[in-house]
Scaffold this motif. Structure first.
Motif, PDB file in Angstrom:
ATOM      1  N   ASP A   9       0.767  -1.167   0.073  1.00  0.00           N
ATOM      2  CA  ASP A   9      -0.207   0.027   0.189  1.00  0.00           C
ATOM      3  C   ASP A   9       0.979   1.161   0.013  1.00  0.00           C
ATOM      4  O   ASP A   9       0.498   2.301   0.783  1.00  0.00           O
ATOM      5  N   ASN A  10       1.964   1.386  -0.752  1.00  0.00           N
ATOM      6  CA  ASN A  10       2.747   2.418  -0.987  1.00  0.00           C
ATOM      7  C   ASN A  10       3.535   2.657   0.028  1.00  0.00           C
ATOM      8  O   ASN A  10       4.359   3.722   0.374  1.00  0.00           O
ATOM      9  N   LEU A  11       3.720   1.875   1.258  1.00  0.00           N
ATOM     10  CA  LEU A  11       4.414   1.960   2.426  1.00  0.00           C
ATOM     11  C   LEU A  11       5.795   0.952   2.195  1.00  0.00           C
ATOM     12  O   LEU A  11       5.416  -0.384   1.917  1.00  0.00           O
ATOM     13  N   ASP A  12       6.888   1.578   2.479  1.00  0.00           N
ATOM     14  CA  ASP A  12       8.119   0.467   2.403  1.00  0.00           C
ATOM     15  C   ASP A  12       7.950  -0.476   3.540  1.00  0.00           C
ATOM     16  O   ASP A  12       7.691  -0.025   4.755  1.00  0.00           O
ATOM     17  N   VAL A  13       8.287  -1.684   3.297  1.00  0.00           N
ATOM     18  CA  VAL A  13       8.336  -2.846   4.108  1.00  0.00           C
ATOM     19  C   VAL A  13       9.956  -3.231   4.158  1.00  0.00           C
ATOM     20  O   VAL A  13      10.484  -3.739   3.029  1.00  0.00           O
ATOM     21  N   PHE A  14      10.494  -3.356   5.053  1.00  0.00           N
ATOM     22  CA  PHE A  14      12.186  -3.684   5.034  1.00  0.00           C
ATOM     23  C   PHE A  14      12.307  -5.021   5.508  1.00  0.00           C
ATOM     24  O   PHE A  14      11.723  -5.291   6.848  1.00  0.00           O
ATOM     25  N   PRO A  15      12.926  -6.008   4.853  1.00  0.00           N
ATOM     26  CA  PRO A  15      12.935  -7.625   5.413  1.00  0.00           C
ATOM     27  C   PRO A  15      13.791  -7.499   6.682  1.00  0.00           C
ATOM     28  O   PRO A  15      13.114  -8.405   7.829  1.00  0.00           O
TER      29      PRO A  15
END
Length: 202
Positions: free
Chosen positions: A99-105
């Motif tokens: 949803d256009n929000l960065d997710v960092f592994p």
């Protein structure tokens, strides 16, 4: 691992002699770091025939003529090939977002060794660190296939693991249980494990 190391060293001693054991006696146990195997012993045969030489020592610095070791010995070199620059990058450095929000592994937890929290329909396939890599990769792919078939039959559009607050409060451990330099240098870039199943599986 301790028993296996002892067994291997006894075999090497018989094959190469006591004087050469120092080159094959690391300060870690098998599977604490990756193991290189020479099933037919061809590597050792060439070594015994003096086709090449091994020097086991820490590097102090490069010199005009080669490499200066910590013990003061200098190795003359025509060409130096560096082999310590492996850099782990989660997901190949691909930018992930929901949803256009960065997710960092690195901020996520690994679920059953094959999915990451907060990333719908994304699968994380790795192998065992203390056994065959491809064995676990195959088991993971089999599990993924069964999950996808389950979703298709029930017309489900997505699956995403979510860790509850109680489980999160139990803490975390490293994503990989290896102490290799290339792993230790980049632990802060690797997804984490929880402290119990299904958030910790190896």
């Amino acid at each position: 691992p301790k028993t296996v190391k002892s067994l291997w060293l006894k075999q090497l001693k018989r094959s190469l002699g006591e004087e050469n054991l120092k080159h094959f006696s690391p300060d870690y146990y098998p599977w604490d770091q990756r193991v290189c195997a020479a099933p037919n012993g061809d590597f050792f045969k060439q070594f015994k025939q003096h086709r090449f030489n091994i020097v086991t020592e820490h590097i102090d610095r490069f010199t005009e003529n080669g490499i200066l070791l910590k013990n003061g010995e200098e190795l003359p070199c025509d060409t130096i090939v560096t082999a310590t620059g492996l850099k782990l990058i989660s997901c190949g450095g691909v930018r992930l977002s929901v949803d256009n929000l960065d997710v960092f592994p690195k901020d996520q937890f690994i679920y059953k060794g094959l999915m990451l929290t907060n990333l719908p329909n994304m699968f994380w396939v790795t192998g065992y660190t203390n056994a065959s890599w491809t064995l676990k990769a195959e088991l993971s792919c089999d599990h993924i296939a069964r999950m996808m078939n389950y979703m298709e039959k029930r017309k489900k559009g997505q699956v995403v693991p979510v860790m509850d607050e109680k489980t999160a409060a139990l803490g975390e451990v490293n994503g990989f249980d290896l102490n290799s330099g290339y792993v230790l240098r980049y632990l802060d870039e690797i997804p984490k494990q929880g402290t119990k199943y299904p958030w910790q599986v190896y």
